[in-house]
Scaffold this motif. Sequence first.
Motif, short mmCIF file in Angstrom:
data_model
loop_
_atom_site.label_atom_id
_atom_site.label_comp_id
_atom_site.label_asym_id
_atom_site.label_seq_id
_atom_site.Cartn_x
_atom_site.Cartn_y
_atom_site.Cartn_z
N ARG A 89 0.83 -1.21 0.00
CA ARG A 89 0.00 0.00 0.00
C ARG A 89 0.86 1.26 0.00
O ARG A 89 0.57 2.23 -0.71
N MET A 90 1.94 1.25 0.80
CA MET A 90 2.83 2.41 0.81
C MET A 90 3.51 2.57 -0.54
O MET A 90 3.67 3.69 -1.04
N GLN A 91 3.91 1.45 -1.13
CA GLN A 91 4.55 1.52 -2.44
C GLN A 91 3.59 2.10 -3.49
O GLN A 91 3.98 2.91 -4.32
N GLY A 92 2.34 1.70 -3.40
CA GLY A 92 1.35 2.22 -4.34
C GLY A 92 1.09 3.70 -4.16
O GLY A 92 0.64 4.38 -5.11
N SER A 93 1.35 4.23 -2.96
CA SER A 93 1.13 5.66 -2.69
C SER A 93 2.44 6.44 -2.69
O SER A 93 2.46 7.61 -2.26
N LEU A 94 3.50 5.83 -3.18
CA LEU A 94 4.84 6.43 -3.05
C LEU A 94 4.92 7.82 -3.67
O LEU A 94 5.50 8.75 -3.08
N GLU A 95 4.33 7.99 -4.85
CA GLU A 95 4.44 9.29 -5.52
C GLU A 95 3.82 10.40 -4.69
O GLU A 95 4.43 11.46 -4.47
N SER A 154 1.27 8.16 6.83
CA SER A 154 0.59 7.06 6.14
C SER A 154 0.54 5.82 7.02
O SER A 154 -0.48 5.10 7.04
N VAL A 155 1.60 5.55 7.78
CA VAL A 155 1.60 4.39 8.66
C VAL A 155 0.62 4.58 9.82
O VAL A 155 -0.16 3.68 10.15
#
Length: 404
Positions: free
Chosen positions: A60-66, A271-272
């Motif tokens: 999920r964090m990777q998907g929201s990285l930008e 985010s976490v």
Amino acid sequence: MSQLHSTAHSPSWAMLNRLVPGAQDDRQDPYRVVAVPQVDRIDFCIPCNPYFPTPEMFARMQGSLESILKYYPSDADTVTAELCSVLGLNQQTVAMGNGSTELITWIDHLLVRESLAIPVPTFGRWTDQPLETGKRVDMFLLHEEHDFALDPQEYVRFIRRRGSRVAVICNPNNPDGGFLRRHQMLWLLDELADLDLVVVDESFIDFVDGERAPSVADEAALRPNVIVLKSLGKNFGLHGIRFGYLVANPALAGTVRRALPKWNLNSFAESVVFMLKEYALEYRQSLALLARDRANMSLALAAVPGLTVFLSQGNFLLVKLPDGVDGAELRDRLLTEHGVFVRECGNKLGSSSQFLRLVVRPHEDVQRLLDGLQSCLPAGPTALSRQTSRGAHAALPQALAPAQ
């Protein structure tokens, strides 16, 4: 062979990953590293939770990285409010920082005026930070022959003799994992109620399985001179995000909170924090798995000839090496020959290079550590496992502990 020359702390994981095989860094850095092989390294140095975050959370964090990297986070009050909602805390009693080290720095600048007492060995910032700002640091030596256990009554007597105005207790302690039960901590807080400040650093308290509810954060919210410090990076396996918090009465918490920058927390931390409610069960499961691994790892290390293993309630184990074995040289060999990165304790006040702090990891990782130790250590007598003053059952999962 690698030579890691440290004046402060172990080199970072990023630094190790930047090294090129056969290359030598000749700059005047705190570390000089030679010929570290590019293998899959296993980290027994940085005390992370290996089971959390879950792969789904990372995805999920990777998907929201930008968006995480591109935009400002919310202000600290917004993130703190969400954390308090998750943990059931009163927001007026909480200040959130960019890692526990930032909070230690502000506590020192704002609330430590003359002197600070601290048992050693312990987390280095509790000695280094006040020394850097010219405070007197009264160091209460924890003795190996007593398993580095803190005697609360002796500590109070020491504070009275030295006239210390601030006292710090790390519970569990780093690097040995020693732990005082809640009733012992409450006794200490009562005895030290006249001091300017008492700080209880509970950075590793979530890993305790020897007591159901060991934290004294609820007491800190009510007492006039107590701060409890928490490190979310250690609990959640996210040191790189840099986030932690303190709990104190509204006046103390407000003093620290007003000094902090308005945007001192980053978007990764936000985010976490906003995912925690969804993954509370997975977090509790991670702690149970780690307690199991700690018990198994302690037993496995105790079978290595010549090692002394100290029982711990943290997510790490302190071990003493056989006489004549230098921890710095062993650390280098483990890294270069076996791809195992360990924490040698020679730069910790009150400790020496004969001690290693080893982070608890799953069985398959521990096996490589064991292979490396057996290869690098001389043959010797059967290892010792310290299972006396702290109680042998303290490191075991609840299901395996003997009846009281």
